[in-house]
Design an enzyme around this catalytic site. Structure first.
Site, short mmCIF file in Angstrom:
data_model
loop_
_atom_site.label_atom_id
_atom_site.label_comp_id
_atom_site.label_asym_id
_atom_site.label_seq_id
_atom_site.Cartn_x
_atom_site.Cartn_y
_atom_site.Cartn_z
N GLU A 61 -1.86 -3.87 -0.02
CA GLU A 61 -2.04 -3.41 1.36
C GLU A 61 -2.09 -1.89 1.46
O GLU A 61 -2.98 -1.32 2.08
CB GLU A 61 -0.94 -3.94 2.27
CG GLU A 61 -1.13 -3.46 3.71
CD GLU A 61 -0.10 -3.96 4.68
OE1 GLU A 61 -0.22 -5.13 5.10
OE2 GLU A 61 0.81 -3.20 5.03
N ARG A 104 -8.04 -3.36 7.03
CA ARG A 104 -7.94 -3.06 8.46
C ARG A 104 -7.69 -1.57 8.64
O ARG A 104 -7.22 -0.88 7.73
CB ARG A 104 -6.79 -3.85 9.09
CG ARG A 104 -6.91 -5.34 8.93
CD ARG A 104 -5.57 -6.03 9.12
NE ARG A 104 -4.65 -5.68 8.05
CZ ARG A 104 -3.37 -6.01 8.02
NH1 ARG A 104 -2.84 -6.70 9.01
NH2 ARG A 104 -2.61 -5.66 7.01
N ARG A 134 0.10 -7.59 -0.98
CA ARG A 134 0.16 -8.35 0.28
C ARG A 134 -0.40 -9.77 0.16
O ARG A 134 0.08 -10.68 0.81
CB ARG A 134 -0.62 -7.62 1.37
CG ARG A 134 -0.51 -8.27 2.75
CD ARG A 134 -1.32 -7.48 3.77
NE ARG A 134 -0.98 -7.88 5.13
CZ ARG A 134 -1.55 -8.87 5.79
NH1 ARG A 134 -2.50 -9.59 5.21
NH2 ARG A 134 -1.18 -9.15 7.03
#
Length: 360
Positions: free
Chosen positions: A211, A269, A195
């Site tokens: 990612e 995240r 990513r």
């Protein structure tokens, strides 16, 4: 001393937000909201080489905005995404933009999602505004590039291809800024989804953030081909054994090198608003080799679409972290290899906040 940061949004209505950080009082406040063309929110922004223009990835367009001061920002030009004509009625959107620091100061952009197999190159006018789409260079029909970086001499461009699961290398013509393909390599594992990519100031090491793999992969640059070579060294960006790690709970975000080149920061995240993301810090050697992973700290929230870390560009001391789950930006102090949150401002506007860029 006062410092100013500029931040965009993921969704309309489009606006640029200027915040002011006082590094003595340790306060952070919103001082200006600048409206933009409503359907052109900037999900990723960058300055030109002189900080006279802000370029943005603005949904279906690339935008340039004149910066007279941190509180005087004016939209100037928008240009459509180039390449695949099928993109217009799909969810394809501009996702990342990169400005060069050397003449001819071209601007490079990546679309994302479907029909994103071409990168776009734009020339600029004498004031730095986007001028013409001078090249649509090809990746592959399966590609969806999310991050790029030039080597320190701006001779080679490295691109992280999430959907193609590859890292691409293009050679830049020093006179025109146009690109030709040098080669590409597969990510270490199927489904890693590269990513983001960062490079050390020495030009010898490249760091690729995966990612889906939720790790940082370390590469060295081959001196002959200039392609990255995987060292078979990776570092976790989510704690091993974290609940949900194997069931797509997490997705790593960005990686960046500190001003001195002595440290590296990366974030991840969560896909659940009740679960935090993480921020990692690494100690780097003189050539860019990773000496050790210093920390892997929880972030305040999942990070939403964001959790983007932004080191300041004059020292290693200050970093900004943005979030669009709740809509805020925080300032952290990096001191004696510890992270300390020192200031925060909540900005609960739609889609706030994407990456922060430091004006001063």
């Amino acid at each position: 001393m006062l410092h100013h940061l500029i931040i965009g949004t993921w969704t309309p209505p489009a606006a640029i937000f200027t915040v002011e950080f006082d590094d003595e009082a340790l306060t952070l406040q919103l001082i200006k909201r600048t409206a933009l063309p409503e359907d052109e929110p900037i999900s990723w922004m960058t300055f030109d080489h002189a900080k006279k223009n802000v370029y943005g990835a603005s949904m279906k367009k690339w935008s340039s905005n004149i910066v007279t001061s941190p509180t005087e920002i004016t939209h100037h030009t928008s240009r459509p995404i180039g390449g695949d004509p099928s993109k217009s009625d799909t969810r394809t959107r501009a996702i990342f933009v990169l400005a060069t620091k050397k003449p001819p100061y071209n601007v490079y952009g990546n679309p994302f999602y479907e029909h994103a197999g071409y990168g776009n190159v734009f020339s600029v006018d004498s004031n730095g505004a986007l001028a013409e789409n001078i090249q649509n260079y090809e990746y592959s029909p399966q590609s969806a590039i999310h991050g790029m970086v030039f080597d320190p001499e701006e001779r080679y461009l490295y691109s992280a291809d999430m959907w193609g699961n590859r890292i691409w290398t293009h050679k830049k013509d020093p006179d025109t800024g146009l690109l030709t393909l040098a080669g590409s390599i597969e990510a270490p594992k199927k489904g890693d989804h590269p990513r983001w990519v960062a490079i050390h100031p020495s030009g010898k090491y490249v760091y690729v953030l995966m990612e889906a793999g939720n790790c940082l992969a370390v590469y060295v640059i081959d001196e002959q081909t200039h392609l990255p070579v995987f060292t078979h060294i990776t570092y976790p960006l989510v704690p091993p054994g974290a609940p949900g790690l194997k069931t797509k709970m997490y997705r790593s975000d960005v990686v960046c090198v500190s001003h001195s080149g002595k440290y590296l920061f990366a974030t991840s995240r969560s896909n659940d608003f009740k679960v935090t993301g993480y921020i990692a810090a690494f100690k780097l050697g003189p050539s860019g080799e990773i000496k050790r992973q210093i920390c892997l700290n929880p972030t305040p929230t999942s990070g939403g679409h964001s959790n983007a870390i932004s080191p300041c560009d004059w020292s290693d001391e200050w970093l900004a972290l943005t979030d669009d789950q709740e809509g805020w930006v925080e300032i952290y102090r990096w001191n004696e290899e510890f992270l300390c949150r020192v200031a925060r401002v909540d900005i609960p506007e739609p889609g706030f906040g994407m990456n922060a860029i430091w004006y001063d």
